[in-house]
Design a protein around this motif. Structure first.
Motif, PDB file in Angstrom:
ATOM      1  N   ASP A  57       0.937  -1.343  -0.250  1.00  0.00           N
ATOM      2  CA  ASP A  57      -0.139   0.094   0.124  1.00  0.00           C
ATOM      3  C   ASP A  57       0.835   1.189   0.004  1.00  0.00           C
ATOM      4  O   ASP A  57       1.723   1.310   0.844  1.00  0.00           O
ATOM      5  CB  ASP A  57      -0.940  -0.128   1.294  1.00  0.00           C
ATOM      6  CG  ASP A  57      -1.852   1.035   1.334  1.00  0.00           C
ATOM      7  OD1 ASP A  57      -2.243   1.528   0.534  1.00  0.00           O
ATOM      8  OD2 ASP A  57      -2.008   1.696   2.448  1.00  0.00           O
ATOM      9  N   THR A 106      -3.207   0.947  -4.427  1.00  0.00           N
ATOM     10  CA  THR A 106      -3.988   1.696  -3.259  1.00  0.00           C
ATOM     11  C   THR A 106      -2.960   2.598  -2.562  1.00  0.00           C
ATOM     12  O   THR A 106      -1.849   2.413  -2.722  1.00  0.00           O
ATOM     13  CB  THR A 106      -4.382   0.502  -2.243  1.00  0.00           C
ATOM     14  OG1 THR A 106      -3.291   0.049  -1.648  1.00  0.00           O
ATOM     15  CG2 THR A 106      -5.205  -0.413  -2.630  1.00  0.00           C
ATOM     16  N   ASP A 108      -7.427   3.172  -5.091  1.00  0.00           N
ATOM     17  CA  ASP A 108      -8.340   3.398  -4.052  1.00  0.00           C
ATOM     18  C   ASP A 108      -7.659   4.038  -2.870  1.00  0.00           C
ATOM     19  O   ASP A 108      -6.368   3.716  -2.581  1.00  0.00           O
ATOM     20  CB  ASP A 108      -8.807   2.008  -3.884  1.00  0.00           C
ATOM     21  CG  ASP A 108      -9.620   1.396  -4.598  1.00  0.00           C
ATOM     22  OD1 ASP A 108     -10.265   2.320  -5.357  1.00  0.00           O
ATOM     23  OD2 ASP A 108      -9.868   0.041  -4.959  1.00  0.00           O
TER      24      ASP A 108
END
Ligand SMILES: Cc1cc2nc3c(=O)[nH]c(=O)nc-3n(C[C@H](O)[C@H](O)[C@H](O)COP(=O)(O)O)c2cc1C
Ligand code: SF4
Ligand code: SF4
Length: 596
Positions: free
Chosen positions: A156, A211, A239
């Motif tokens: 991430d 993300t 996202d």
């Protein structure tokens, strides 16, 4: 320090060479012993969903010192992390961070608020780690310990700290390269050394991350948070999780918890820091606005609770006027904030067994004793920083996961969804509105919250009355395990040296950023990173060093040789040469010794 100590990441061939060599000679990888490697196929299924993507465990390092260098990320993964929140990347990549920058003596404080690598270096570190994880997944040697299938993992991105910086071509190119890293992966392929050369043609997935967790700096205006989130969702199709600050709970509430209830009366909160940050009502609006914007744009959205708490530096051990609090008291503040947000946004947050659209990622004082309960609330991922800076380091991840599995087994839960339901039902049986409410009530109960109070956090690291010297020490190994960069390593002492300790300790200076964490935990008096032999493997970096404790390690015809800044005949250089060529020789590939 009057200069920024440059971190000099190690090339992929050196890192993989070290893995093979260390495994062959010591059954360790970057100093992590076999017993600390987590096997996901044993015990209940820990798979979590992160913004719609599966990860084989819900645990991982929070953006910070454990997710900056390639070896840190690999160590986190070996320990059982399957969600790696990468160290925050931001446009200002030449900032001076004051040193020392980490203070984990009791609870946690730090002043390390920025990445230390240049942006392209961070990209390389993350891509190398991504490739190494695939290589180690397929390496037969590790299968008995990792299992045949270590399951999916997620990288991430963490980005900060303002829209102008995130919109620059440099940060934009970094994000684009993480979304499609094909070219960078191809650049590294030829560097894959023996015994891993068969992976040179491996189909590594080029999409490393899609993300991002937005780290909002203290004082970041709400419109800016909104603007950055929308930019990440639309320009980069990511996202997004917004990492919120604990100041959201308000000055009076945080003071009442930290100073009064938990008894940390020395912690000095400043009203101005709270005034400059996002306010609760505006925070609620922001979450609702970003949730609907994400839905309209086919994106997922979540919040992360929380970042560190900004406080005045009352200790003076680290240089800046401001420092950032983490660890046990932050756990109480942040879960209280979670409870308040959950009440203000009924049904929206994906906690308490609710199928809310807003995922809640968590970092605040997680450890092996509270991981299972926190996982039961529905929080995912559960990321850790301060606890991994304590003795044991990355080896502390496995007990967290094992404790979670044990609690699930005892309750007859075979997966995390069942564990969420179980926690929810247990809370309702106690007449609580939900698992979050029940958990937070326990944290505020003086009968049950001692481990979060000051009187439960007074114990100082062990100390012995002895000045640390270059050779010999109590050999506790703490400097090895508390170092997030694995800059310390040990070698068995060759008998002919006539030294007392069975192990000798060395620092790889190129990986040391002088964070101060080993100084805190070394039981002897003195700074291990300055006093133990300071080894360089890069001749160019060594050439910048005037330090008399510094040694360049070279490959000679008969084994390792060393070059020092002392005149010829230096006794320490001779001792070091013998130590590096002992039964457990120096584990890194280094430059050849030339005649000059
Ligand atoms: C030394 C250190 C460095 C950190 N660096 C970052 C960072 O670069 N970006 C970020 O968003 N948070 C950073 N954090 C905050 C952590 O990600 C985490 O949110 C916080 O420490 C709370 O978790 P903990 O109580 O487990 O430490 C850092 C924390 C520490 C202790
Ligand atoms: S060797 Fe010590 S000072 Fe250097 S990075 Fe590691 S813990 Fe920090
Ligand atoms: S240098 Fe300090 S921390 Fe490291 S092994 Fe020796 S006594 Fe322990």
């Amino acid at each position: 320090m009057d200069h920024k100590p440059p971190l000099t990441p190690m090339p992929l061939d050196v890192l993989l060479g070290r893995v093979a060599y260390e495994w062959g000679t010591r059954k360790r990888i970057f100093d992590l012993p076999i017993a600390r490697i987590f096997n996901v196929s044993e015990g209940p299924d820990l798979t979590m969903s992160f913004l719609g993507r599966p990860a084989a465990t819900p645990v991982g390092p929070a953006a910070g010192p454990h997710s900056q260098l390639t070896e840190n990320i690999v160590l986190s993964w070996l320990g059982g992390s399957r969600l790696i929140e990468l160290k925050t990347v931001q446009i200002l990549d030449e900032l001076e961070i004051g040193r020392p920058c980490i203070d984990m003596q009791t609870i946690g404080y730090n002043i390390e608020w920025s990445q230390e690598l240049k942006i392209p270096q961070s990209l390389d570190e993350y891509v190398k780690a991504w490739m190494m994880i695939d290589i180690l997944t397929g390496w037969d040697e590790l299968k008995p310990y990792l299992g045949d299938d270590p399951g999916p993992h997620i990288f991430d991105l963490s980005v900060g700290y303002d829209l102008a910086g995130i919109s620059t071509p440099e940060v934009g190119a970094y994000i684009d390269s993480m979304v499609d890293a094909g070219a960078v992966i191809d650049r590294f392929r030829p560097l894959i050394p023996e015994p891993f050369t068969e992976w040179r043609d491996y189909p590594f997935k080029a999409r490393i991350a899609d993300t991002a967790t937005l780290s909002t700096f203290h004082g970041c205006p709400p419109d800016e948070i909104e603007g950055i989130s929308k930019h990440l969702m639309t320009r980069h199709s990511l996202d997004v999780i917004v990492k919120l600050n604990p100041t959201l709970l308000g000055f009076d509430n945080v003071g009442a918890i930290v100073n009064d209830e938990l008894g940390f009366d020395e912690v000095r909160l400043r009203q101005s820091d709270f005034d400059a940050d996002l306010q609760f009502e505006r925070g609620i609006e922001l979450i609702e606005e970003l949730e609907s914007f994400a839905a309209e744009n086919g994106r997922q959205f979540g919040v992360k609770l929380s970042n560190t708490l900004v406080v005045e530096n009352h200790k003076g051990w680290m240089p800046d006027e401001t420092m950032y609090l983490s660890g046990p008291p932050l756990h109480v503040v942040t879960t209280t904030l979670l409870d308040r947000l959950n009440r203000a946004l009924p049904g929206k947050l994906r906690v308490d067994g609710q199928d809310g659209s807003v995922q809640v990622s968590f970092s605040a004082g997680l450890n092996k004793d509270n991981m299972a309960q926190a996982a039961g609330l529905g929080l995912a991922p559960l990321t850790v920083c301060s606890d991994l800076l304590k003795p044991g380091g990355y080896g502390r991840l496995k007990p967290m996961l094992k404790n979670l599995q044990k609690a699930m087994e005892e309750a007859g839960c075979t997966d995390l969804n069942a564990w969420h339901r179980h926690s929810q039902e247990a809370a309702q049986a106690e007449s609580r509105t939900g698992a979050v409410d029940a958990y937070v009530a326990g944290l505020h109960d003086p009968e049950r919250n001692e481990v979060y109070r000051k009187d439960g956090n007074l114990k100082l690291p062990r100390a012995v009355e002895h000045d640390l010297e270059m050779w010999d020490c109590v050999a506790c190994n703490f400097c090895v395990t508390v170092c997030p960069n694995d800059a310390f390593f040990r070698l068995a002492t060759p008998e002919e040296l006539g030294l007392d300790a069975r192990q000798q300790y060395f620092v790889l200076v190129e990986l040391c950023n002088e964070c101060g964490n080993c100084l805190t935990f070394c039981p002897e008096t003195g700074d291990p990173a300055q006093i133990k032999p300071r080894l360089f493997t890069d001749p160019d970096r060594f050439a910048l060093e005037a330090d008399e404790q510094a040694f360049l390690v070279l490959q000679g015809a008969d084994g390792y040789a060393v070059k020092s800044n002392q005149q010829a005949g230096d006794e320490n250089a001779a001792t070091l040469t013998t130590a590096l060529n002992g039964e457990e020789p120096f584990p890194l590939r280094v430059a050849q010794l030339t005649s000059d």
